[in-house]
Design an enzyme around this catalytic site. Structure first.
Site, PDB file in Angstrom:
ATOM      1  N   SER A 155      51.647  47.152 -10.709  1.00  0.00           N
ATOM      2  CA  SER A 155      50.208  47.370 -10.529  1.00  0.00           C
ATOM      3  C   SER A 155      49.791  48.558 -11.368  1.00  0.00           C
ATOM      4  CB  SER A 155      49.893  47.637  -9.052  1.00  0.00           C
ATOM      5  OG  SER A 155      48.620  48.252  -8.955  1.00  0.00           O
TER       6      SER A 155
ATOM      7  N   HIS B 163      49.562  43.436 -12.554  1.00  0.00           N
ATOM      8  CA  HIS B 163      48.623  43.330 -11.437  1.00  0.00           C
ATOM      9  C   HIS B 163      47.465  44.293 -11.707  1.00  0.00           C
ATOM     10  CE1 HIS B 163      47.730  42.451  -7.169  1.00  0.00           C
ATOM     11  NE2 HIS B 163      47.415  43.736  -7.050  1.00  0.00           N
TER      12      HIS B 163
ATOM     13  N   ASP C   8      44.139  45.805 -10.309  1.00  0.00           N
ATOM     14  CA  ASP C   8      43.405  46.066  -9.067  1.00  0.00           C
ATOM     15  C   ASP C   8      41.967  46.439  -9.374  1.00  0.00           C
ATOM     16  OD1 ASP C   8      45.263  45.705  -6.894  1.00  0.00           O
ATOM     17  OD2 ASP C   8      46.351  47.444  -7.661  1.00  0.00           O
TER      18      ASP C   8
ATOM     19  N   MET D 127      38.303  47.390  -7.921  1.00  0.00           N
ATOM     20  CA  MET D 127      37.679  47.950  -6.709  1.00  0.00           C
ATOM     21  C   MET D 127      36.234  48.314  -7.002  1.00  0.00           C
ATOM     22  SD  MET D 127      40.747  50.472  -5.541  1.00  0.00           S
ATOM     23  CE  MET D 127      42.439  49.873  -5.404  1.00  0.00           C
TER      24      MET D 127
ATOM     25  N   HIS E 271      43.365  41.209  -8.977  1.00  0.00           N
ATOM     26  CA  HIS E 271      43.170  41.307  -7.525  1.00  0.00           C
ATOM     27  C   HIS E 271      41.795  41.915  -7.286  1.00  0.00           C
ATOM     28  CE1 HIS E 271      44.595  43.375  -3.523  1.00  0.00           C
ATOM     29  NE2 HIS E 271      43.659  42.476  -3.320  1.00  0.00           N
TER      30      HIS E 271
ATOM     31  N   MET F 196      39.182  43.380  -5.179  1.00  0.00           N
ATOM     32  CA  MET F 196      38.848  44.037  -3.910  1.00  0.00           C
ATOM     33  C   MET F 196      37.386  44.439  -3.997  1.00  0.00           C
ATOM     34  SD  MET F 196      42.372  46.168  -3.543  1.00  0.00           S
ATOM     35  CE  MET F 196      42.603  46.085  -5.315  1.00  0.00           C
TER      36      MET F 196
ATOM     37  N   MET G 137      48.214  41.887   2.242  1.00  0.00           N
ATOM     38  CA  MET G 137      48.101  43.338   2.033  1.00  0.00           C
ATOM     39  C   MET G 137      48.959  44.054   3.065  1.00  0.00           C
ATOM     40  SD  MET G 137      46.138  44.019  -0.588  1.00  0.00           S
ATOM     41  CE  MET G 137      46.470  45.758  -0.345  1.00  0.00           C
TER      42      MET G 137
ATOM     43  N   GLY H  33      42.725  50.005  -1.305  1.00  0.00           N
ATOM     44  CA  GLY H  33      41.883  51.068  -1.856  1.00  0.00           C
ATOM     45  C   GLY H  33      42.643  52.078  -2.695  1.00  0.00           C
TER      46      GLY H  33
ATOM     47  N   ASP I 176      51.575  43.242  -1.234  1.00  0.00           N
ATOM     48  CA  ASP I 176      50.908  44.265  -2.035  1.00  0.00           C
ATOM     49  C   ASP I 176      50.599  45.484  -1.175  1.00  0.00           C
ATOM     50  OD1 ASP I 176      49.460  45.685  -3.901  1.00  0.00           O
ATOM     51  OD2 ASP I 176      47.754  44.297  -3.942  1.00  0.00           O
TER      52      ASP I 176
HETATM   53  C1  DX5 Z   1      45.967  48.742  -3.061  1.00  0.00           C
HETATM   54  C2  DX5 Z   1      46.203  47.858  -4.269  1.00  0.00           C
HETATM   55  C3  DX5 Z   1      47.640  47.816  -4.622  1.00  0.00           C
HETATM   56  C4  DX5 Z   1      48.178  49.168  -5.016  1.00  0.00           C
HETATM   57  C5  DX5 Z   1      49.629  49.242  -4.677  1.00  0.00           C
HETATM   58  O1  DX5 Z   1      44.666  48.670  -2.659  1.00  0.00           O
HETATM   59  O2  DX5 Z   1      45.784  46.538  -4.045  1.00  0.00           O
HETATM   60  O3  DX5 Z   1      47.922  46.846  -5.626  1.00  0.00           O
HETATM   61  O4  DX5 Z   1      47.990  49.432  -6.377  1.00  0.00           O
HETATM   62  O5  DX5 Z   1      50.061  50.555  -4.854  1.00  0.00           O
HETATM   63  P1  DX5 Z   1      51.457  51.034  -4.226  1.00  0.00           P
HETATM   64  O6  DX5 Z   1      52.497  50.075  -4.685  1.00  0.00           O
HETATM   65  O7  DX5 Z   1      51.645  52.417  -4.754  1.00  0.00           O
HETATM   66  O8  DX5 Z   1      51.264  51.002  -2.736  1.00  0.00           O
HETATM   67 ZN    ZN Z   2      46.494  44.862  -5.504  1.00  0.00          ZN
END
Ligand code: DX5
Ligand code: ZN
Length: 238
Positions: free
Chosen positions: A32, A57, A59, A61, A91, A93, A162, A167, A197
């Site tokens: 990620s 990956h 992310d 947000m 992903h 969010m 999750m 976040g 994740d």
């Molecule tokens: C969290 C994200 C994850 C995050 C994981 O909201 O969706 O993909 O980047 O980070 P780690 O592996 O450090 O928990």
């Molecule tokens: Zn993610």
């Protein structure tokens, strides 16, 4: 679903179009990039794939569905131009994922996952993702039951569980979600990818795999380590 079934035309398996023969691998590891160094993002991303990562990956947000802002289609597009062969696993969010499907398709995403909490009737959006040539995933937050997405498992390529409240990277793994992972693996069709994740590290990865997870996402457990290859190998098989 099978290619050419009643639900529509044949489409790639998870990341199949840009992912090629790596699909043969049982356990996939998805670095990620949220924990990469954004000032040298392409270098970090390339290094994590060269070290054995299977997909990137991404992310996304919006500061509304989750209390943080991260990156959008422009970053995805830059990564795609820099690494056209990389499988970009987006992903979302965000509160309004429908607004971002086309922009991410144009930006070279191979796969898009969105959250059932904001789209309780997800199939029209799943169909749009497929029509744009991408594979589709549905995600559940730690407090959302597996049953929320079970009815849709034969229409998607990936179920995302999750294991932190979304976040931020670097949070502690919530082991209570493991039975949901097993429930999705057991309820889903053969070939469904089940992704974990949040907070996954070498100490939690074995229980993820034992509960049927076959795509491990990790940010801090890869980019926060000095040796990406050792970190990725530990997540895949440690
Ligand atoms: C969290 C994200 C994850 C995050 C994981 O909201 O969706 O993909 O980047 O980070 P780690 O592996 O450090 O928990
Ligand atoms: Zn993610």
């Amino acid at each position: 679903m099978q290619p050419g079934s009643a639900h529509g035309p044949a489409r790639p398996a998870f990341g199949g179009v840009r992912f090629g023969d790596r699909l043969a691998r049982g356990i996939l590891v998805a670095p990620s990039i949220l924990s990469a160094d954004f000032a040298r993002l392409a270098d970090d991303a390339r290094a994590s794939l060269a070290a054995g990562g299977d997909l990137l990956h991404v992310d996304v947000m919006d500061g509304h569905f989750v209390p943080n802002l991260s990156m959008g289609p422009a970053v995805c597009g830059s990564l795609h131009r820099a690494m056209p062969d990389a499988c970009l696993d987006v992903h979302l969010m965000v509160t309004d994922p429908a607004a971002y499907i086309e922009p991410f398709a144009k930006a070279g995403a191979a796969h898009v996952t969105f959250h059932i909490e904001v789209v309780p009737d997800p199939l029209p959006l799943v169909d749009r993702i497929h029509a744009l040539g991408m594979s589709a995933g549905l995600a559940i937050n730690p407090d959302t039951p597996a049953e929320a997405i079970v009815p849709f498992l034969d229409r998607i390529e990936l179920a995302l569980v999750m294991s932190v409240h979304p976040g931020f990277s670097g949070q502690k793994f919530i082991a209570q979600v493991l039975p949901k992972t097993r429930a999705l693996r057991d309820a889903g069709p053969a070939g469904l990818r089940v992704q974990m994740d949040g907070g996954v590290a070498p100490d939690s990865a074995p229980s993820c795999r034992a509960h049927g997870c076959d795509v491990i996402v990790a940010a801090s457990a890869i980019y926060g380590r000095p040796d990406y290859a050792t970190a990725i190998a530990a997540l895949r098989a440690g």
